[in-house]
Design a protein around this motif. Sequence first.
Motif, PDB file in Angstrom:
ATOM      1  N   ARG A  42      26.027   5.656  22.484  1.00  0.00           N
ATOM      2  CA  ARG A  42      25.387   4.419  23.025  1.00  0.00           C
ATOM      3  C   ARG A  42      26.357   3.719  24.064  1.00  0.00           C
ATOM      4  O   ARG A  42      25.988   3.357  24.997  1.00  0.00           O
ATOM      5  CB  ARG A  42      24.967   3.534  21.986  1.00  0.00           C
ATOM      6  N   GLU A  43      27.790   3.517  23.692  1.00  0.00           N
ATOM      7  CA  GLU A  43      28.520   2.794  24.624  1.00  0.00           C
ATOM      8  C   GLU A  43      28.870   3.623  25.800  1.00  0.00           C
ATOM      9  O   GLU A  43      29.083   3.092  27.069  1.00  0.00           O
ATOM     10  CB  GLU A  43      29.904   2.749  23.960  1.00  0.00           C
ATOM     11  N   GLY A  44      28.637   5.016  25.736  1.00  0.00           N
ATOM     12  CA  GLY A  44      28.817   5.703  26.987  1.00  0.00           C
ATOM     13  C   GLY A  44      27.705   5.575  28.055  1.00  0.00           C
ATOM     14  O   GLY A  44      27.756   5.543  29.120  1.00  0.00           O
ATOM     15  N   PHE A  45      26.266   5.511  27.292  1.00  0.00           N
ATOM     16  CA  PHE A  45      25.056   5.238  28.004  1.00  0.00           C
ATOM     17  C   PHE A  45      25.346   3.999  28.681  1.00  0.00           C
ATOM     18  O   PHE A  45      24.864   3.756  29.852  1.00  0.00           O
ATOM     19  CB  PHE A  45      24.053   5.423  27.551  1.00  0.00           C
ATOM     20  N   LYS A  46      25.645   2.967  27.873  1.00  0.00           N
ATOM     21  CA  LYS A  46      25.895   1.538  28.413  1.00  0.00           C
ATOM     22  C   LYS A  46      26.740   1.566  29.780  1.00  0.00           C
ATOM     23  O   LYS A  46      26.656   0.888  30.785  1.00  0.00           O
ATOM     24  CB  LYS A  46      26.550   0.527  27.344  1.00  0.00           C
ATOM     25  N   LYS A  47      27.900   2.172  29.677  1.00  0.00           N
ATOM     26  CA  LYS A  47      28.847   2.427  30.881  1.00  0.00           C
ATOM     27  C   LYS A  47      28.027   2.944  31.787  1.00  0.00           C
ATOM     28  O   LYS A  47      28.311   2.354  33.181  1.00  0.00           O
ATOM     29  CB  LYS A  47      29.905   3.188  30.243  1.00  0.00           C
ATOM     30  N   PHE A  48      27.343   3.949  31.712  1.00  0.00           N
ATOM     31  CA  PHE A  48      26.811   4.613  32.967  1.00  0.00           C
ATOM     32  C   PHE A  48      25.695   3.738  33.560  1.00  0.00           C
ATOM     33  O   PHE A  48      25.537   3.542  34.617  1.00  0.00           O
ATOM     34  CB  PHE A  48      25.978   5.745  32.333  1.00  0.00           C
ATOM     35  N   ILE A  49      24.926   3.102  32.750  1.00  0.00           N
ATOM     36  CA  ILE A  49      23.726   2.325  33.031  1.00  0.00           C
ATOM     37  C   ILE A  49      24.008   1.122  33.834  1.00  0.00           C
ATOM     38  O   ILE A  49      23.476   0.777  34.957  1.00  0.00           O
ATOM     39  CB  ILE A  49      22.748   2.014  31.940  1.00  0.00           C
ATOM     40  N   LYS A  50      24.979   0.514  33.620  1.00  0.00           N
ATOM     41  CA  LYS A  50      25.829  -0.532  34.300  1.00  0.00           C
ATOM     42  C   LYS A  50      26.063  -0.295  35.647  1.00  0.00           C
ATOM     43  O   LYS A  50      25.649  -1.068  36.398  1.00  0.00           O
ATOM     44  CB  LYS A  50      26.856  -1.353  33.541  1.00  0.00           C
ATOM     45  N   GLU A  51      26.551   0.732  36.008  1.00  0.00           N
ATOM     46  CA  GLU A  51      26.840   1.027  37.216  1.00  0.00           C
ATOM     47  C   GLU A  51      25.711   1.574  38.034  1.00  0.00           C
ATOM     48  O   GLU A  51      25.605   1.601  39.153  1.00  0.00           O
ATOM     49  CB  GLU A  51      28.019   2.341  37.194  1.00  0.00           C
ATOM     50  N   PHE A  52      24.844   2.423  37.262  1.00  0.00           N
ATOM     51  CA  PHE A  52      23.571   2.766  37.883  1.00  0.00           C
ATOM     52  C   PHE A  52      22.857   1.873  38.460  1.00  0.00           C
ATOM     53  O   PHE A  52      22.137   1.920  39.295  1.00  0.00           O
ATOM     54  CB  PHE A  52      22.689   3.753  37.017  1.00  0.00           C
TER      55      PHE A  52
END
Length: 120
Positions: A42-52
């Motif tokens: 989930r934390e990896g997804f959060k990191k990606f989605i904030k940039e996206f």
Amino acid sequence: MTNKETMLYFYDRVFNNWDLSEIDTYVKENYKQHSAGVEDGREGFKKFIKEFVAKQPHTEMIKVLEDGDMVCMYFKCTFGNGVVAKVFDMFRLEDGMLAEHWDAAIRVDDMPTAHNNGHF
């Protein structure tokens, strides 16, 4: 809510409205990622989605298919800077939450076609 309905809701909320408030509700803590540039969890997804979402994406669904716990989404993604991508995303869901993800995407805004059918 069906898995297809869950994914449509999630995309509208996150990818079109840039609202990250329900990530914990819809992404499993042990989310498994198959996209090379995104970390697991989930934390990896959060990191990606904030940039996206900083790129101001907007998705226009072309086709969404559901087969049990799998949902495949084919869509046009237009970014704030005018870049357009053709995207296939496939998710496996568990208990109404995103558990695993695969994708294929290609930029098409500057790609000519050998026909008159368009990219979509």
